[in-house]
Design an enzyme around this catalytic site. Structure first.
Site, short mmCIF file in Angstrom:
data_model
loop_
_atom_site.label_atom_id
_atom_site.label_comp_id
_atom_site.label_asym_id
_atom_site.label_seq_id
_atom_site.Cartn_x
_atom_site.Cartn_y
_atom_site.Cartn_z
N HIS A 169 35.91 42.02 43.30
CA HIS A 169 35.21 40.81 42.85
C HIS A 169 33.72 40.95 43.11
CE1 HIS A 169 39.20 38.89 42.78
NE2 HIS A 169 38.63 38.04 41.95
N LYS B 260 31.71 36.36 46.38
CA LYS B 260 33.03 35.78 46.66
C LYS B 260 33.26 35.76 48.16
CE LYS B 260 37.89 35.88 45.30
NZ LYS B 260 37.87 34.43 44.99
#
Length: 233
Positions: free
Chosen positions: A130, A134
């Site tokens: 990600h 995040k």
């Protein structure tokens, strides 16, 4: 449909854009867990922070507003939220990922885990990648994938970040700038590897799924999942 956006970060702004394109009105967009009047909304979409999510969801139930939540990190209170939803005759959908493609991916993961359950030669491992902003690790989507494998596979009882332990699914979590989200489940033997992968190209898939879930949930009562929305599984 009058929509309240509870959490107005990058995801909230993407949801706003697509909701307006689909003809909906955004009447609340806030990062404040207390200073808003939810009562005029037809539905609420919560992409806030773990500290605010449970409060937001309960507030929606108390005012009879259906709520769709994609916030992770608050799930120790999920059972309480679902029980209160039923008590208040509310409407609720939680998903670790609202992407339509990811929810099909979830179902494929479940079916593959069933098929691989008796094949001891294959060991499963997972990877998720990600964007660097995040906060949670591993992702809620990765945890959902791992928990599904554990439920369907005879040889696994837990998951763990990176380290390989007996009866445990190892998950590698990577954070790289400008990656929307990639999840990989791999079953490897001495002779071959079977790989199941989903790669998101943008946040728009997650946002669209959340709006579709909200459209579906409006005027319903009960606790539902994306399987109900998509009529799969």
């Amino acid at each position: 449909m009058k929509v309240a956006l509870l959490g107005y970060g990058k995801m909230g702004k993407t949801i706003e854009k697509i909701a307006i394109e689909r003809g909906h009105e955004i009447i609340i967009k806030t990062n404040d867990e207390a200073g808003y009047d939810i009562s005029k909304a037809d539905v609420a979409i919560d992409f806030s922070v773990p500290e605010a999510a449970f409060f937001n969801i309960i507030k929606c139930f108390k005012h009879g507003v259906p709520v769709v939540s994609g916030t992770t990190g608050w799930l120790e209170n999920r059972e309480k939220a679902e029980a209160l939803c039923k008590e208040e005759n509310g409407a609720f959908i939680y998903a670790s990922n609202f992407s339509l493609g990811v929810n099909i991916f979830f179902e494929l993961n479940k079916q593959l885990a069933k098929m691989m359950s008796k094949l001891d030669a294959y060991k499963v491992a997972m990877e998720e990648v990600h964007h660097a902003q995040k906060l949670d690790s591993p992702s809620g989507t990765a945890i959902t994938l791992a928990e599904t494998i554990i439920a369907e596979h005879d040889n696994y009882t837990d998951w763990n970040l990176v380290s390989e332990k007996e009866n445990t699914i190892p998950i590698t979590a990577k954070r790289i700038d400008d990656v929307s989200g990639t999840h990989t489940v791999a079953y490897t033997s001495k002779t071959d590897t079977i790989t199941l992968e989903h790669e998101a190209h943008s946040r728009e898939g997650f946002a669209l799924g959340a709006i579709i879930a909200a459209e579906w949930l409006k005027d319903k009562k009960g606790v539902f999942t994306m399987k109900d929305v998509l009529n799969i599984g």
